[in-house]
Enzyme design. Structure first.
Site, mmCIF file in Angstrom:
data_model
loop_
_atom_site.group_PDB
_atom_site.id
_atom_site.type_symbol
_atom_site.label_atom_id
_atom_site.label_comp_id
_atom_site.label_asym_id
_atom_site.label_seq_id
_atom_site.Cartn_x
_atom_site.Cartn_y
_atom_site.Cartn_z
ATOM 1 C CD GLU A 183 -2.668 1.412 2.455
ATOM 2 O OE1 GLU A 183 -2.350 0.790 3.481
ATOM 3 O OE2 GLU A 183 -3.616 2.220 2.412
ATOM 4 N NE ARG A 206 3.846 -8.614 10.774
ATOM 5 C CZ ARG A 206 3.600 -7.683 9.848
ATOM 6 N NH1 ARG A 206 4.577 -7.014 9.300
ATOM 7 N NH2 ARG A 206 2.376 -7.408 9.493
ATOM 8 C CE LYS A 263 3.550 0.230 4.901
ATOM 9 N NZ LYS A 263 2.539 0.257 3.821
#
Length: 546
Positions: free
Chosen positions: A33, A257, A267
């Site tokens: 994104e 992850r 983020k």
RNA sequence: AGGCUGAUGGUGUAACGGUAGCACAGAGGUUUUUGGUGCCUUUAGUUAAGGUUCGAAUCCUUAUCGGCCUACCA
């Protein structure tokens, strides 16, 4: 060379799919994104997605998941492209989820026509209330049984901007009692009168992730849609959409992850560090962002090796930062030009030297074609303050009164005396050099145990050195009590503003990686200029002396 | 608590019913004009308990512990 490396579980799946003829070739995608900068975790995803495609002769698309116009921006699009390319990967196509807005809208209509979606008038709060809980089923929306025609009309009006934000939503009609909360009539479309970075003001309704991602995969004929573990519960909805729409069946696979200790990898948290000026921007060399690592001097190769060594699996894990350091040193040791820089200088006077003597030193002992450079050995030089001790412990191989040491590439010197100021601080050191001990032509017979780096006072250039330590004081800031910011290491940046470098470093560029002898690997800071030369410490050398 | 998911040395990862291996970290040694590099050696592991089997890290059962899921974020 037999390839002995075993497949990770994703590669295993792909390998079997190919073997069984399920696909002729594979197509993956990296779907960021564009609302922030990429970090090490994204690097893992990039390496996985592009890596498996390379390994099995497939292709990879870069696709921007831009379904939330509020947070997204083209500056992030640009930085993401740059980072992917810098890592050395080539995408087959660049796509945007927003490319598919019209198609997605048609998919929504299809669902409505099939009776699989409806317009709901519930507010966010009301909807949350009716959602039930982990142990209790939810309640059906009172709007759940609107007619197809009414839904169609309402949806059309939503698109036309007839309603206010939050007034109406499009929901999938699935099962309010599903044990999977994601399946309790999830939102498909919401109204947002927001300017989109690509579609501008064309749309005022935007699809949710769950209604955009799988369909985008399907439209592109992605064979293996790889994402992280938190999307596992979404897979049921991913499959539901594809099945109801009867479109190309992409499949989702999830891996854990990548985390690294002593830092954070979300983020949201990284953004907080930036906006609250706890670091100096997204590309602060202490940040685990791709741009931060690049600025610090970490190479694409070492990032790839690190990600590869960290591995791909399905369990939550935290990798040690030391593994990254190892990969960085391993790569840099082979390519870094050796130079001498004194970070914390003290003056040494060679009392019996009154001329300048040219000496030659190899640029990289690991590279037989690396060549040499010439330096001038002069009467006054700087050495590292910590390389001299007045009262040395037994195993101190550096300089102390009476002891012999080799000055790298030059001569053996013997310390004769020290000068002190009124407070007893050492101001300068006196030495005598052994004229017959020149590097390469040493006939002195003296075998010093230590070798020091040095620079000529006369010819050295002033530089600033920035040394970085771990960003957090604890291994896993995420799992500590309280706010992660409470655990920030306030001493993570140390600046040496008084350092001196050998003259060759005047020509340093962003294409060079250096090893400053006995100190570590360093990389020119992008903000350096002719007036001020700044180097970032990438990583230190392994040091077996305590 | 409901669902999903996972558990192998300090860390990470292999072993696909048949000798628990590799890497990092740690320890020791060796080489060295970087206390770097290289090379050698070494410490240390199958969450637990049952079961199936000639044989189980692997299959089954139960337990324990961890992660994720109730955003008009992705």
């Amino acid at each position: 060379m037999s390839e002995a490396t075993s497949n990770n579980f994703i590669e295993e799946i792909i390998s079997n799919d190919l073997k069984e003829g399920k696909y002729k070739s594979i197509l993956t995608r990296f779907p960021p994104e564009p609302n922030g900068f990429l970090h090490m975790g994204h690097a893992a995803s990039i390496c996985l997605n592009f890596g498996v495609a390379e390994k099995f002769g497939g292709k990879t698309n870069l696709r921007f998941d831009d379904t939330n116009p509020i947070t997204e921006d083209t500056i992030f699009v640009d930085s993401i492209k740059e980072d992917v390319q810098w890592l050395g990967f080539k995408w087959e196509n660049i796509f945007y989820a927003s490319d598919y807005f019209e198609q997605l809208y048609q998919f929504a209509i299809q669902l409505i026509q099939q009776g699989d979606a409806y317009i709901c008038d519930l507010s966010a709060e009301e909807m949350a209330k009716q959602k039930g809980s982990l142990t209790e089923p939810g309640q059906n929306s009172p709007y759940r049984n609107r007619s197809v025609d009414e839904n169609l009309t309402l949806f059309e009006q939503m698109r036309a901007g007839k309603f206010k934000e939050g007034e109406k939503t499009l929901r999938a009609k699935i099962d309010m009692a599903s044990p999977n909360m994601i399946m309790r009539d999830p939102l498909l479309y919401r109204i947002k009168f927001a300017h989109h970075h690509r579609t501008g003001d064309k749309w005022c309704i935007y699809p949710m992730y769950d209604f955009a991602h799988g369909q985008s995969d399907s439209i592109e004929n992605i064979t293996h849609s790889i994402c992280t573990l938190e999307f596992v519960p979404h897979r049921e909805l991913y499959d539901w959409c594809i099945q109801k729409l009867n479109i190309y069946p992409s499949h989702q696979y999830e891996f854990a992850r990548l985390n690294v200790n002593y830092t954070v990898m979300s983020k949201r948290k990284l953004k907080q560090l930036v906006t609250e000026s706890l670091v100096n921007g997204w590309d602060d060399p202490r940040m685990p962002t791709i741009s931060g690592m690049r600025r610090r001097g970490i190479t694409p190769n070492s990032i790839k090796t690190f990600v590869q060594k960290a591995g791909i699996a399905k369990r939550e894990k935290v990798n040690e930062f030391s593994l990254l350091e190892f990969c960085v040193r391993e790569d840099l040791n082979k390519i870094a030009l050796r130079r001498m820089v004194v970070l914390d200088p003290i003056k040494v006077i060679i009392d019996n030297l009154d001329t300048e003597i040219e000496v030659e030193i190899e640029n990289n002992p690991e590279d037989e074609y690396g060549g040499n450079r010439k330096l001038l050995f002069t009467k006054e030089i700087y050495i590292e303050q910590e390389d001299f001790m007045e009262n040395p412990p037994k195993k101190f191989f550096r300089m102390s009164v009476g002891q012999h040491v080799r000055l790298k590439g030059a001569f053996i010197v013997q310390c004769t005396s020290i000068d002190k100021d009124m407070e007893g601080n050492i101001t300068q050191i006196h030495c005598a050099y052994l004229p017959n001990s020149k590097s390469g032509n040493d006939t002195s017979g003296v075998k010093p145990q230590g070798t020091l780096h040095w620079v000529s006072c006369q010819y050295a250039i002033p530089v600033e050195i920035r040394e970085y330590d771990r960003l957090f004081k604890v291994e896993n800031p995420d799992s500590e009590e309280g706010n992660f910011k409470d655990y920030i290491n306030e001493n993570s940046l140390k600046t040496y503003s008084n350092a001196f470098a050998e003259p060759a470093l005047k020509e340093a560029s962003l294409n060079d990686h250096f090893q400053f002898l006995r100190k570590g690997y360093f990389y020119l800071d992008k903000d350096a200029n002719d007036e001020k030369i700044i180097f970032n410490k990438t990583v230190g050398l392994k040091d077996s002396w305590k």
